[in-house]
Enzyme design. Structure first.
Site, mmCIF file in Angstrom:
data_model
loop_
_atom_site.group_PDB
_atom_site.id
_atom_site.type_symbol
_atom_site.label_atom_id
_atom_site.label_comp_id
_atom_site.label_asym_id
_atom_site.label_seq_id
_atom_site.Cartn_x
_atom_site.Cartn_y
_atom_site.Cartn_z
ATOM 1 N N TYR A 49 27.440 38.285 35.526
ATOM 2 C CA TYR A 49 28.234 39.339 36.171
ATOM 3 C C TYR A 49 28.013 39.321 37.681
ATOM 4 O O TYR A 49 28.968 39.355 38.467
ATOM 5 C CB TYR A 49 27.878 40.700 35.579
ATOM 6 C CG TYR A 49 28.671 41.838 36.173
ATOM 7 C CD1 TYR A 49 30.011 42.018 35.865
ATOM 8 C CD2 TYR A 49 28.068 42.742 37.041
ATOM 9 C CE1 TYR A 49 30.735 43.059 36.403
ATOM 10 C CE2 TYR A 49 28.784 43.793 37.590
ATOM 11 C CZ TYR A 49 30.116 43.945 37.272
ATOM 12 O OH TYR A 49 30.833 44.987 37.816
ATOM 13 N N LYS A 53 30.770 38.549 40.727
ATOM 14 C CA LYS A 53 31.060 39.500 41.804
ATOM 15 C C LYS A 53 30.826 38.865 43.167
ATOM 16 O O LYS A 53 31.606 39.059 44.100
ATOM 17 C CB LYS A 53 30.215 40.772 41.653
ATOM 18 C CG LYS A 53 30.699 41.697 40.546
ATOM 19 C CD LYS A 53 32.083 42.224 40.856
ATOM 20 C CE LYS A 53 32.452 43.398 40.001
ATOM 21 N NZ LYS A 53 33.799 43.925 40.315
#
Length: 176
Positions: A49, A53
């Site tokens: 994740y 990002k």
């Protein structure tokens, strides 16, 4: 998600596609297209994740650097408030849902401090920034930021649930 590749597809893939579309607009002599990226403090972590990002941030940075297109990146901490979904995007929503439904919550470290921002403050800052984006890249910040331990958060939400039995309301209306 079930497949960690979905992080890259949704975060960096979608952001890169959006930056590409803005670059085409810029290249055709059309106006700048203000871009606000809702990134996450997780971009500082080496997990699927966080990496997705960070890659999204890098795509926005490249667009702003190459074109001067107005872009702002917000690295948001945890967000709480309306529209947050349990077991998806908010520890507060997860705790509220589970405690209200007599489900267990998992607190590995009750002394761990988390930072949170309220969704209405996020939206208000996004709107404010879009109205006055400077050329190139800027970093946005949402205030106020609330700090709370996971233990305090879970205790507060449990206390709200117990108000139904005690008929005494918890303190509300100021601060976090």
């Amino acid at each position: 998600p079930a497949d960690e590749a979905a992080f890259a597809q949704v975060n960096s893939g979608l952001t890169s596609a959006l930056c590409g579309a803005i670059l085409q607009e810029f290249g055709s002599g059309r106006r700048h297209v203000p871009l606000v990226l809702a990134s996450s403090t997780q971009a500082e972590r080496d997990n699927p994740y966080g990496r997705s990002k960070l890659a999204a941030e890098e795509a926005v940075h490249a667009l702003a650097h190459e074109t001067g297109n107005p872009c702002t990146i917000f690295r948001l901490p945890g967000v709480f408030g309306k529209w947050c979904r349990p077991n998806y995007n908010s520890v507060v929503a997860t705790f509220c849902h589970n405690i209200a439904n007599d489900l267990d919550i998992q607190v590995n470290d009750p002394d761990a401090v988390i930072k949170l921002v309220y969704v209405d403050d996020v939206v208000a800052e996004f709107i404010r920034v879009v109205d006055c984006l400077p050329s190139g890249l800027s970093r946005g910040e949402v205030t106020p930021v609330y700090s709370v331990t996971l233990g305090e958060l879970s205790a507060q939400i449990c206390a709200f649930k117990h108000c139904r039995e005690s008929l005494v309301s918890e303190r509300v209306g100021t601060g976090f």
